[in-house]
Design an enzyme around this catalytic site. Sequence first.
Site, PDB file in Angstrom:
ATOM      1  CG  LEU A 128       1.613 -13.366  13.722  1.00 44.85           C
ATOM      2  CD1 LEU A 128       0.199 -13.398  14.280  1.00 44.85           C
ATOM      3  CD2 LEU A 128       2.629 -13.509  14.840  1.00 44.85           C
ATOM      4  CG  HIS A 129       0.843 -10.048   8.522  1.00 44.20           C
ATOM      5  ND1 HIS A 129       0.006 -11.095   8.222  1.00 44.20           N
ATOM      6  CD2 HIS A 129       0.068  -8.938   8.480  1.00 44.20           C
ATOM      7  CE1 HIS A 129      -1.218 -10.633   7.993  1.00 44.20           C
ATOM      8  NE2 HIS A 129      -1.204  -9.330   8.145  1.00 44.20           N
ATOM      9  CE  LYS A 156      -2.990  -1.110   3.481  1.00 41.94           C
ATOM     10  NZ  LYS A 156      -3.390  -2.464   3.754  1.00 41.94           N
TER      11      LYS A 156
HETATM   12  P1  M7G Z   1      -3.892  -8.138   6.799  1.00 44.47           P
HETATM   13  O1  M7G Z   1      -4.064  -7.665   8.192  1.00 44.47           O
HETATM   14  O2  M7G Z   1      -3.787  -9.627   6.616  1.00 44.47           O
HETATM   15  O3  M7G Z   1      -5.056  -7.667   5.864  1.00 44.47           O
HETATM   16  O4  M7G Z   1      -2.588  -7.427   6.252  1.00 44.47           O
HETATM   17  P2  M7G Z   1      -5.527  -6.317   5.204  1.00 44.47           P
HETATM   18  O5  M7G Z   1      -5.004  -6.381   3.774  1.00 44.47           O
HETATM   19  O6  M7G Z   1      -7.027  -6.444   5.205  1.00 44.47           O
HETATM   20  O7  M7G Z   1      -4.988  -5.199   6.005  1.00 44.47           O
HETATM   21  C1  M7G Z   1      -1.888  -7.840   5.137  1.00 44.47           C
HETATM   22  C2  M7G Z   1      -1.013  -6.702   4.670  1.00 44.47           C
HETATM   23  O8  M7G Z   1      -0.185  -7.172   3.627  1.00 44.47           O
HETATM   24  C3  M7G Z   1      -1.821  -5.538   4.115  1.00 44.47           C
HETATM   25  O9  M7G Z   1      -1.402  -4.340   4.722  1.00 44.47           O
HETATM   26  C4  M7G Z   1      -1.554  -5.590   2.615  1.00 44.47           C
HETATM   27  O10 M7G Z   1      -1.546  -4.306   2.013  1.00 44.47           O
HETATM   28  C5  M7G Z   1      -0.191  -6.245   2.547  1.00 44.47           C
HETATM   29  N1  M7G Z   1       0.037  -7.000   1.316  1.00 44.47           N
HETATM   30  C6  M7G Z   1      -0.853  -7.792   0.680  1.00 44.47           C
HETATM   31  N2  M7G Z   1      -0.266  -8.358  -0.402  1.00 44.47           N
HETATM   32  C7  M7G Z   1      -0.925  -9.293  -1.308  1.00 44.47           C
HETATM   33  C8  M7G Z   1       1.029  -7.913  -0.464  1.00 44.47           C
HETATM   34  C9  M7G Z   1       2.119  -8.164  -1.351  1.00 44.47           C
HETATM   35  O11 M7G Z   1       2.047  -8.914  -2.332  1.00 44.47           O
HETATM   36  N3  M7G Z   1       3.293  -7.528  -1.059  1.00 44.47           N
HETATM   37  C10 M7G Z   1       3.421  -6.679   0.029  1.00 44.47           C
HETATM   38  N4  M7G Z   1       4.591  -6.096   0.218  1.00 44.47           N
HETATM   39  N5  M7G Z   1       2.396  -6.440   0.874  1.00 44.47           N
HETATM   40  C11 M7G Z   1       1.208  -7.050   0.637  1.00 44.47           C
END
Ligand code: M7G
Length: 333
Positions: A269-270, A200
């Site tokens: 987990l992240h 993002k």
């Molecule tokens: P989440 O809390 O699982 O879900 O966070 P959310 O997307 O509803 O917030 C996952 C995070 O990973 C989000 O902030 C996404 O913008 C980010 N993200 C998702 N994808 C598919 C990618 C990616 O391919 N590369 C990177 N760098 N970030 C990603």
Amino acid sequence: MADVSTKRENNGAVSNELSPKTKKTKTDHEKDRGENGSKSEKTVLSGFQTITVLSDSAREKTIFVHGKLADQNAVVILEKTPITEDALSEIFTSSTLELDLRNDIYSTYRLQASPHLNEIKATVVCPATEKHVKKYQRQESFLVEETADDYASITLPFIQKQSFSVQWVYNILEKKAESERIVFEDPDPKLGFVLLPDFKWDQKQLDNLYLIAIIHQRNIKSLRDLKFEHIPLLQNILQKGKEAILQRYNLPASKLRVYLHYQPSYYHLHVHFTKLGYDAPGCGVERAHLLTDVIQNLQSDSHFYKARSLSFPLRADDGLLSQFREAGRLELK
Ligand code: M7G
């Protein structure tokens, strides 16, 4: 999406700092995917056929579009990027102006800046699943309170069947994608993680700084799985993540919001690191859990997140919401 309305600060010094310090050799996979922008990559959106606008925001200057790309379902997100301080002198000297109105001391213009000062960040998800289309559709949300029993009988079976693929996460951990974007890595299999810019963030200014720390362990889905034994992992992410951000971006821990989402979209987990003051999507109290609170809660009770009720919002057409509704676990009156 980025809050483009906040005041930019410190940007003159930022742009160089934000470019990767060292260029690593690209993996074959990255080359195949043309991440540097091969000719075909540069025109990839020319065949995009719009089906519908999922949502848009004049304030955030974003539009989420569902369409077809070479007969595949796709979601394209367009977002006007913030104006940075280091671009100002070029904007003032090289743009053309058309007067809209003049009244007393007030005048407004349409300013045509050079194309490179006028970028739109485009995110493409292709092929997009139905779940991606729903994720980006503007919808009403409902707050659900999930007990430990609800997790076992409703949420866990649902996410085991229906959650988004985490292949993109494994690609990052295995250096098959985004390897040159990595800001910091601790390779330890138990305590280690990879810290890199969230997709993002366009990395052009610190105002909307957004990084994610992805753990190397593959068996922790979410907050619900965390126990006392994971405290060293969480402390390691907090400590080394903060240090890496200070070193790379010169931003101290007191300027960071470090948190987990519950529910997340991706069940590996992240941890989210965003700049304090940036109204990042999902940073509200109903979804974000500060990492420092999580660590303290686990210190006082190893089964805190296994046992307690957790509240979170679900969008109207989320399949998980239907499951809660069917189980009579949604308060509608
Ligand atoms: P989440 O809390 O699982 O879900 O966070 P959310 O997307 O509803 O917030 C996952 C995070 O990973 C989000 O902030 C996404 O913008 C980010 N993200 C998702 N994808 C598919 C990618 C990616 O391919 N590369 C990177 N760098 N970030 C990603």
